[in-house]
Motif scaffolding. Sequence first.
Motif, PDB file in Angstrom:
ATOM      1  N   PHE A 118       0.842  -1.199   0.000  1.00  0.00           N
ATOM      2  CA  PHE A 118       0.000   0.000   0.000  1.00  0.00           C
ATOM      3  C   PHE A 118       0.878   1.251   0.000  1.00  0.00           C
ATOM      4  O   PHE A 118       0.646   2.189  -0.765  1.00  0.00           O
ATOM      5  N   LEU A 119       1.877   1.267   0.873  1.00  0.00           N
ATOM      6  CA  LEU A 119       2.745   2.435   0.976  1.00  0.00           C
ATOM      7  C   LEU A 119       3.572   2.631  -0.288  1.00  0.00           C
ATOM      8  O   LEU A 119       3.784   3.764  -0.726  1.00  0.00           O
ATOM      9  N   ARG A 155       3.119  -7.983  -0.106  1.00  0.00           N
ATOM     10  CA  ARG A 155       3.536  -6.696  -0.649  1.00  0.00           C
ATOM     11  C   ARG A 155       3.026  -6.541  -2.086  1.00  0.00           C
ATOM     12  O   ARG A 155       2.493  -5.502  -2.461  1.00  0.00           O
ATOM     13  N   GLU A 156       3.177  -7.594  -2.884  1.00  0.00           N
ATOM     14  CA  GLU A 156       2.741  -7.534  -4.275  1.00  0.00           C
ATOM     15  C   GLU A 156       1.233  -7.327  -4.384  1.00  0.00           C
ATOM     16  O   GLU A 156       0.760  -6.572  -5.231  1.00  0.00           O
ATOM     17  N   ARG A 157       0.467  -7.986  -3.526  1.00  0.00           N
ATOM     18  CA  ARG A 157      -0.995  -7.810  -3.585  1.00  0.00           C
ATOM     19  C   ARG A 157      -1.405  -6.420  -3.103  1.00  0.00           C
ATOM     20  O   ARG A 157      -2.353  -5.831  -3.615  1.00  0.00           O
ATOM     21  N   GLY A 158      -0.686  -5.886  -2.112  1.00  0.00           N
ATOM     22  CA  GLY A 158      -0.957  -4.508  -1.691  1.00  0.00           C
ATOM     23  C   GLY A 158      -0.668  -3.523  -2.805  1.00  0.00           C
ATOM     24  O   GLY A 158      -1.430  -2.581  -3.036  1.00  0.00           O
ATOM     25  N   LEU A 159       0.432  -3.737  -3.516  1.00  0.00           N
ATOM     26  CA  LEU A 159       0.769  -2.881  -4.657  1.00  0.00           C
ATOM     27  C   LEU A 159      -0.263  -3.042  -5.765  1.00  0.00           C
ATOM     28  O   LEU A 159      -0.692  -2.057  -6.378  1.00  0.00           O
ATOM     29  N   GLU A 160      -0.694  -4.281  -6.010  1.00  0.00           N
ATOM     30  CA  GLU A 160      -1.735  -4.518  -7.007  1.00  0.00           C
ATOM     31  C   GLU A 160      -3.016  -3.766  -6.642  1.00  0.00           C
ATOM     32  O   GLU A 160      -3.652  -3.134  -7.498  1.00  0.00           O
ATOM     33  N   ALA A 161      -3.391  -3.809  -5.374  1.00  0.00           N
ATOM     34  CA  ALA A 161      -4.585  -3.083  -4.926  1.00  0.00           C
ATOM     35  C   ALA A 161      -4.418  -1.584  -5.167  1.00  0.00           C
ATOM     36  O   ALA A 161      -5.350  -0.908  -5.626  1.00  0.00           O
ATOM     37  N   GLY A 162      -3.240  -1.054  -4.871  1.00  0.00           N
ATOM     38  CA  GLY A 162      -2.974   0.360  -5.109  1.00  0.00           C
ATOM     39  C   GLY A 162      -3.022   0.718  -6.584  1.00  0.00           C
ATOM     40  O   GLY A 162      -3.524   1.781  -6.965  1.00  0.00           O
ATOM     41  N   GLU A 163      -2.511  -0.162  -7.434  1.00  0.00           N
ATOM     42  CA  GLU A 163      -2.568   0.072  -8.883  1.00  0.00           C
ATOM     43  C   GLU A 163      -4.009   0.086  -9.372  1.00  0.00           C
ATOM     44  O   GLU A 163      -4.383   0.902 -10.213  1.00  0.00           O
TER      45      GLU A 163
END
Length: 142
Positions: free
Chosen positions: A4-5, A121-129
């Motif tokens: 997310f961050l 981390r990858e899923r948090g980044l995916e959610a942010g994208e």
Amino acid sequence: MGGFLEACERFGFEALPTLMAWGMPLGPLTTETFETLVGELCVRLEACRPLDGVLLSLHGAMVTEDHADADGEILARVRHSIGSSVPLVVTLDYHANLTERMVSLADVIVGYDTYPHIDQRERGLEAGEILQRILTRGLHPK
């Protein structure tokens, strides 16, 4: 949270962290603990308004003394706090019990792909994208 961050930094979001809590599996969460944590989360979300979007990490299989679908109850209260027009993107554990209520309250749900959970981390980044695409392209996921 790391994903997310990272997404916030990558896409120029202003991160407004609200609440983070966790516990070990040990049966239903007490009503008092649930009400305290979710109440505090909602108060903090309301204090951050207006919001463009919300990234929320849940487990997806929480049970409380009063709620068999505790994650659905959290989403209902978060949705009430942020309003129906604010995109809500949620990450869930690989072991989540996905309910119709959860699906109806979140704009997007991103589940972990692995166990052990080495892709948080990858899923948090995916959610942010995904949130970034909703905000910049006006997408309305179904």
